[in-house]
Scaffold this active site. Structure first.
Site, PDB file in Angstrom:
ATOM      1  N   ARG A   1       0.841  -1.200   0.000  1.00 40.65           N
ATOM      2  CA  ARG A   1       0.000   0.000   0.000  1.00 40.65           C
ATOM      3  C   ARG A   1       0.868   1.239   0.000  1.00 40.65           C
ATOM      4  O   ARG A   1       2.010   1.216   0.439  1.00 40.65           O
ATOM      5  CB  ARG A   1      -0.905   0.015   1.245  1.00 40.65           C
ATOM      6  CG  ARG A   1      -2.057  -0.971   1.173  1.00 40.65           C
ATOM      7  CD  ARG A   1      -2.963  -0.831   2.394  1.00 40.65           C
ATOM      8  NE  ARG A   1      -3.553   0.492   2.476  1.00 40.65           N
ATOM      9  CZ  ARG A   1      -3.458   1.303   3.534  1.00 40.65           C
ATOM     10  NH1 ARG A   1      -2.804   0.937   4.603  1.00 40.65           N
ATOM     11  NH2 ARG A   1      -4.028   2.486   3.520  1.00 40.65           N
TER      12      ARG A   1
ATOM     13  N   LYS B   1       3.478  -6.622  11.925  1.00 44.18           N
ATOM     14  CA  LYS B   1       2.690  -7.009  10.754  1.00 44.18           C
ATOM     15  C   LYS B   1       3.010  -8.452  10.336  1.00 44.18           C
ATOM     16  O   LYS B   1       4.166  -8.820  10.167  1.00 44.18           O
ATOM     17  CB  LYS B   1       3.018  -6.051   9.617  1.00 44.18           C
ATOM     18  CG  LYS B   1       2.098  -6.173   8.446  1.00 44.18           C
ATOM     19  CD  LYS B   1       1.933  -4.824   7.809  1.00 44.18           C
ATOM     20  CE  LYS B   1       1.387  -4.930   6.415  1.00 44.18           C
ATOM     21  NZ  LYS B   1       1.027  -3.618   5.883  1.00 44.18           N
TER      22      LYS B   1
ATOM     23  N   ARG C   1      -2.003   5.582  12.848  1.00 42.03           N
ATOM     24  CA  ARG C   1      -0.993   5.310  13.885  1.00 42.03           C
ATOM     25  C   ARG C   1      -1.650   5.513  15.245  1.00 42.03           C
ATOM     26  O   ARG C   1      -2.523   6.368  15.382  1.00 42.03           O
ATOM     27  CB  ARG C   1       0.174   6.300  13.805  1.00 42.03           C
ATOM     28  CG  ARG C   1       0.995   6.192  12.553  1.00 42.03           C
ATOM     29  CD  ARG C   1       2.191   5.252  12.769  1.00 42.03           C
ATOM     30  NE  ARG C   1       2.905   5.025  11.529  1.00 42.03           N
ATOM     31  CZ  ARG C   1       2.567   4.122  10.614  1.00 42.03           C
ATOM     32  NH1 ARG C   1       1.528   3.348  10.796  1.00 42.03           N
ATOM     33  NH2 ARG C   1       3.269   3.958   9.530  1.00 42.03           N
TER      34      ARG C   1
HETATM   35  C1  BTN Z   1       0.470  -3.770   2.341  1.00 43.22           C
HETATM   36  O1  BTN Z   1       1.223  -2.841   2.085  1.00 43.22           O
HETATM   37  O2  BTN Z   1       0.155  -4.041   3.494  1.00 43.22           O
HETATM   38  C2  BTN Z   1      -0.085  -4.608   1.213  1.00 43.22           C
HETATM   39  C3  BTN Z   1       0.868  -5.692   0.810  1.00 43.22           C
HETATM   40  C4  BTN Z   1       0.327  -6.606  -0.262  1.00 43.22           C
HETATM   41  C5  BTN Z   1       1.385  -7.565  -0.765  1.00 43.22           C
HETATM   42  C6  BTN Z   1       0.811  -8.596  -1.688  1.00 43.22           C
HETATM   43  S1  BTN Z   1       1.970  -9.888  -2.019  1.00 43.22           S
HETATM   44  C7  BTN Z   1       0.915 -10.516  -3.247  1.00 43.22           C
HETATM   45  C8  BTN Z   1       0.344  -9.331  -3.995  1.00 43.22           C
HETATM   46  N1  BTN Z   1       1.243  -8.917  -5.047  1.00 43.22           N
HETATM   47  C9  BTN Z   1       1.751  -7.705  -4.821  1.00 43.22           C
HETATM   48  O3  BTN Z   1       2.550  -7.111  -5.575  1.00 43.22           O
HETATM   49  N2  BTN Z   1       1.274  -7.213  -3.680  1.00 43.22           N
HETATM   50  C10 BTN Z   1       0.351  -8.127  -3.044  1.00 43.22           C
END
Ligand code: BTN
Length: 317
Positions: A114, A179, A312
């Site tokens: 994100r 996380k 946060r």
């Molecule tokens: C976040 O930032 O919390 C979201 C992360 C999402 C990661 C997943 S891994 C599978 C899919 N492919 C990506 O490029 N991103 C999501």
């Protein structure tokens, strides 16, 4: 390409001769392939004279066959290495793959998080999963969907014994403030009519010592103290996703709102919500019927939604 690793994934010693015979290649070619794996995947391979090769840290490779049977009859697409499984899912859609299907990779070279962040995606350790769905009736059908996906991930984690996990708006999955999983939904198509959404999920499964993650993190292995079978976890994840997405499709987010709030770790907490250089301080009241965050700010309720927002805890919370 990964057949050699599949033979070694049990963590036991295998002679170069036996490996070569199984693959129909020479012992020298076995050695060369293993050196390639070490270089490209950061894997460590032990070589002991008279015994052969072994992986000091056993792995469990993704196994497409084991993922064929799932409640949505979603077709699995498993790849060794890709930039991003979300990007790959869209490419496959454009190439003619029929929804619904999911893409899994052993490794991502440009995993997307994100707010423009990178999702660290080492080889064969975690889950990089993207489910491609066709959405009819406009993008309004997506309201609250990313929160519902969080509930599904949480269900699968709890089923595996990660009892301390909870959610942080909009869709982080945390254990003790660290996380363990992240979710990124991306959409293409006509927001007023037929569109497609890719539900991207990253779960830290067996990762133990990666330095490049820019936020506190944990993994299932760190929490449980043992190697986790990624194929079994994906099966469970598919089952939870199927169940929750069906409720969401038929009844909307409203039907899952109370469950989501019950899993929200920051209900009632004093928080700071940030978007770019701006922020607002308030107390978390919960979420509304569309999944927007309800904050009490100076005695007045406000709702906030949007992918660029970051939450946060306030220092004094
Ligand atoms: C976040 O930032 O919390 C979201 C992360 C999402 C990661 C997943 S891994 C599978 C899919 N492919 C990506 O490029 N991103 C999501």
């Amino acid at each position: 390409m990964l057949t050699l690793l599949a033979l070694l994934q049990d963590g036991r010693f295998h002679s170069g001769e036996a490996l070569g015979a199984a693959l129909g290649i020479s012992r020298a070619a076995v050695w060369k392939q293993l050196q390639e794996f070490e270089k490209s995947f950061g894997l460590s391979v032990h070589r002991v004279r008279g015994r052969g090769y072994c992986l000091p840290n056993p792995i469990i490779l993704l196994d497409r066959e084991k993922l064929l049977d799932n409640p949505g009859d979603w077709v699995p697409h498993v790849v060794d290495c890709v930039d991003s499984t979300n990007a790959e899912a869209f490419r496959r859609l454009e190439g003619g793959a029929a929804p619904a299907f999911f893409v899994l990779a052993e490794r991502q070279t440009a995993g997307r998080g994100r707010r423009g962040r990178t999702w660290v995606s080492p080889f064969a350790e975690n889950i990089y999963y993207s489910l491609l769905l066709r959405i009819e009736g406009g993008a309004g059908q997506l309201d609250g969907m990313s929160l519902v996906v969080g509930l599904a991930v949480l269900g699968a984690l709890r089923e595996q014994g990660i009892s301390g996990a909870g959610l942080k708006w909009p869709n982080d999955v945390l254990v003790s403030g660290r996380k363990i999983a992240g979710i990124l939904l991306e959409m293409i198509g006509d927001p007023a009519d037929v569109c497609h959404v890719v539900v991207g999920i990253g779960v830290n499964v067996n990762m133990r010592d990666v330095e490049s993650v820019d936020q506190p993190w944990t993994s299932m292995r760190n929490e449980l103290g043992e190697l986790v079978d990624r194929n079994a976890f994906i099966k469970s994840l598919n089952a939870y996703l199927f169940r929750y997405l069906a409720i969401h499709k038929n009844q909307g987010f409203q039907a899952l709102r109370a469950s989501w709030e019950a899993a929200h770790l920051w209900q009632g907490r004093d928080v700071r919500l940030t978007a770019a250089a701006q922020h607002v301080d308030g107390q978390v009241l919960g979420v509304d019927v569309r999944g927007a965050l309800r904050l009490l700010v100076d005695g007045v309720e406000h709702q906030y939604s949007g992918g660029e927002l970051s939450l946060r805890l306030r220092d004094d919370s």
